[in-house]
Design a protein around this motif. Structure first.
Motif, mmCIF file in Angstrom:
data_model
loop_
_atom_site.group_PDB
_atom_site.id
_atom_site.type_symbol
_atom_site.label_atom_id
_atom_site.label_comp_id
_atom_site.label_asym_id
_atom_site.label_seq_id
_atom_site.Cartn_x
_atom_site.Cartn_y
_atom_site.Cartn_z
ATOM 1 N N GLU A 74 12.617 24.081 53.213
ATOM 2 C CA GLU A 74 11.111 24.719 52.221
ATOM 3 C C GLU A 74 9.928 25.706 53.049
ATOM 4 O O GLU A 74 10.029 25.428 54.543
ATOM 5 C CB GLU A 74 10.609 23.162 51.805
ATOM 6 N N GLN A 75 9.026 26.243 52.724
ATOM 7 C CA GLN A 75 8.674 26.461 52.593
ATOM 8 C C GLN A 75 6.671 26.140 53.361
ATOM 9 O O GLN A 75 6.763 25.404 52.316
ATOM 10 C CB GLN A 75 8.197 28.153 52.934
ATOM 11 N N PRO A 76 6.211 26.076 54.814
ATOM 12 C CA PRO A 76 5.349 24.925 54.148
ATOM 13 C C PRO A 76 4.022 25.876 53.555
ATOM 14 O O PRO A 76 3.887 26.744 53.238
ATOM 15 C CB PRO A 76 4.555 25.053 55.961
ATOM 16 N N THR A 77 2.714 25.337 53.423
ATOM 17 C CA THR A 77 2.017 25.754 52.460
ATOM 18 C C THR A 77 0.569 26.018 53.482
ATOM 19 O O THR A 77 0.986 25.491 54.852
ATOM 20 C CB THR A 77 0.913 24.270 50.911
ATOM 21 N N ASP A 78 -0.106 26.569 52.975
ATOM 22 C CA ASP A 78 -1.309 26.840 53.555
ATOM 23 C C ASP A 78 -1.989 25.928 54.353
ATOM 24 O O ASP A 78 -2.907 25.745 56.348
ATOM 25 C CB ASP A 78 -2.700 27.946 53.353
ATOM 26 N N ALA A 79 -2.025 25.173 53.310
ATOM 27 C CA ALA A 79 -3.095 23.820 53.689
ATOM 28 C C ALA A 79 -2.064 22.614 54.905
ATOM 29 O O ALA A 79 -2.495 22.285 55.700
ATOM 30 C CB ALA A 79 -2.667 22.929 52.462
#
Length: 133
Positions: A79-84
């Motif tokens: 998965e890709q991390p969110t900006d948060a």
């Protein structure tokens, strides 16, 4: 296995990279996160560095967990991390790279953030189950 031949009581920052330093190097583009992880189980990447940041923060607060105990803020392999999530771990890295001078902030951040504090329940990856610790 990793070919370390130095003095184990005088390890330098080029011989052992803390999670905070690895995170910052990855964010600057100076480190391939794919080089960070555990080859034996073929898991590596930025999520691995973030997991170790969470463990380091807990350990600096006298909550020493096992490497396969997972709780709070995270994302799954692939998965890709969110900006948060990136912002959260950026802030944790900034604290853990210099914990001696920022210790009050280390304590405050850990105690005040439910996404980082170990609440007594973890997902034990080795056993594949939720456990109370």
């Amino acid at each position: 296995m990793i070919g370390f031949a130095g003095d184990p009581f005088a390890i330098t920052s080029t011989e052992f990279v803390t999670a905070g330093h690895a995170w910052q190097a990855w964010r600057r583009g100076d480190l391939d996160a794919g080089r960070c992880g555990l080859s034996a189980i073929n898991e590596h990447g930025a999520f691995w560095i973030a997991g170790n940041l969470r463990l380091d923060l807990a350990s600096l607060n006298k909550v020493e967990m096992l490497p396969w105990d997972v709780w709070g803020a995270r994302w799954e392999p692939g998965e890709q991390p969110t900006d948060a999530q990136l912002e959260l771990f950026d802030s944790v890295a900034s604290l853990t790279v210099d914990p001696d001078t920022r210790f009050p902030e280390v304590r405050s951040r850990y105690e005040g953030d439910d996404a980082l504090r170990m609440d007594g329940t973890v997902f034990n990856v080795a056993r594949g189950q939720v456990e109370t610790v």
